[in-house]
Design an enzyme around this catalytic site. Sequence first.
Site, short mmCIF file in Angstrom:
data_model
loop_
_atom_site.label_atom_id
_atom_site.label_comp_id
_atom_site.label_asym_id
_atom_site.label_seq_id
_atom_site.Cartn_x
_atom_site.Cartn_y
_atom_site.Cartn_z
N GLY A 46 0.84 -1.19 0.00
CA GLY A 46 0.00 0.00 0.00
C GLY A 46 0.88 1.24 0.00
O GLY A 46 2.07 1.15 0.33
N GLN A 51 3.17 9.93 1.75
CA GLN A 51 4.45 9.21 1.93
C GLN A 51 5.47 9.56 0.86
O GLN A 51 6.67 9.33 1.05
CB GLN A 51 4.21 7.68 1.92
CG GLN A 51 3.43 7.20 3.13
CD GLN A 51 3.24 5.69 3.10
OE1 GLN A 51 2.34 5.19 2.43
NE2 GLN A 51 4.11 4.97 3.80
N CYS A 94 5.21 -0.44 7.79
CA CYS A 94 4.95 0.80 7.06
C CYS A 94 6.24 1.20 6.35
O CYS A 94 7.31 1.17 6.97
CB CYS A 94 4.51 1.89 8.02
SG CYS A 94 4.12 3.45 7.20
N LEU A 95 6.12 1.56 5.09
CA LEU A 95 7.32 1.96 4.32
C LEU A 95 7.95 3.22 4.90
O LEU A 95 9.12 3.50 4.65
CB LEU A 95 6.95 2.15 2.84
CG LEU A 95 6.52 0.86 2.12
CD1 LEU A 95 5.97 1.19 0.74
CD2 LEU A 95 7.70 -0.11 2.01
N HIS A 136 -5.15 1.58 7.30
CA HIS A 136 -3.76 2.05 7.45
C HIS A 136 -3.49 3.22 6.49
O HIS A 136 -2.90 4.22 6.88
CB HIS A 136 -2.82 0.86 7.18
CG HIS A 136 -1.35 1.18 7.18
ND1 HIS A 136 -0.47 0.65 8.11
CD2 HIS A 136 -0.58 1.95 6.35
CE1 HIS A 136 0.75 1.10 7.86
NE2 HIS A 136 0.71 1.87 6.79
N GLU A 137 -3.95 3.08 5.24
CA GLU A 137 -3.69 4.12 4.24
C GLU A 137 -4.49 5.40 4.50
O GLU A 137 -3.96 6.51 4.36
CB GLU A 137 -3.98 3.60 2.82
CG GLU A 137 -3.16 2.38 2.39
CD GLU A 137 -1.68 2.48 2.64
OE1 GLU A 137 -1.15 3.62 2.76
OE2 GLU A 137 -1.02 1.44 2.76
N HIS A 140 -2.89 7.53 7.02
CA HIS A 140 -1.80 8.38 6.50
C HIS A 140 -2.35 9.73 6.01
O HIS A 140 -1.69 10.76 6.15
CB HIS A 140 -1.10 7.69 5.32
CG HIS A 140 -0.01 6.74 5.71
ND1 HIS A 140 1.12 7.13 6.41
CD2 HIS A 140 0.16 5.42 5.46
CE1 HIS A 140 1.92 6.08 6.59
NE2 HIS A 140 1.35 5.02 6.03
O1 GNR Z 1 3.80 -2.61 2.78
C1 GNR Z 1 3.04 -2.48 3.74
N1 GNR Z 1 2.65 -3.59 4.43
C2 GNR Z 1 1.62 -3.57 5.36
C3 GNR Z 1 1.45 -4.71 6.13
C4 GNR Z 1 0.42 -4.77 7.05
C5 GNR Z 1 -0.44 -3.71 7.20
C6 GNR Z 1 -0.28 -2.55 6.46
C7 GNR Z 1 0.75 -2.50 5.54
S1 GNR Z 1 0.92 -1.08 4.58
C8 GNR Z 1 2.61 -1.14 4.15
C9 GNR Z 1 2.93 -0.07 3.12
C10 GNR Z 1 2.67 1.30 3.72
O2 GNR Z 1 3.41 1.84 4.48
N2 GNR Z 1 1.55 1.88 3.39
O3 GNR Z 1 1.25 3.09 3.91
NI NI Z 2 2.20 3.10 5.88
#
Ligand code: GNR
Ligand code: NI
Length: 171
Positions: A46, A51, A94-95, A136-137, A140
Amino acid sequence: MAIRPILTIPDRFLRKRAKPVERVDAELRRLMDDMLATMYEAPGIGLAAPQIGVSRRLIVMDPAKDDAPKTPLVMVNPEILDRSEELRLHEEGCLSIPDFTAEIERPAKARVAFIDREGKPREMELEGIWSTLVQHEIDHLNGILFIDYLSRLKRDMVVRKFTKQKRAEAL
Ligand code: GNR
Ligand code: NI
């Protein structure tokens, strides 16, 4: 398509509330393609526009396994309409917080309204990993990171580690 650099904590840009997208045009579709390319390259499942330093309400997702066919989903101005009382636990990463994961509990299902790649309003009920991911997204877009659901002590430990690391890199 261009791979864009991904911001990491404690970059204050990640804490800003992103602005709504006003129109879905060729320029926005180019940004969507760059975000998908950046996400696949990372690799991640995601990515939210903030980001990569773009303060717009735009997210891309694809939780498909490496060997499975791609299932990209792009959402413009996503909004959660409803969430289930039932929760699900998932180990999140999270990246923007490399090499750190934690188990986070979120609603198991989420009903989401958004504008699609063609500019068409849509609604979708998501569950499983898709539900975790969309929440999660969207977080952000509101300046929220998954470490915000941890205890203050744990969150501060993670942030301090990245602060120190960046200071060391700058020397
Ligand atoms: O790559 C990602 N893996 C992930 C694993 C479990 C729950 C959420 C994520 S999102 C993350 C990429 C990211 O930072 N998206 O904002
Ligand atoms: Ni993230």
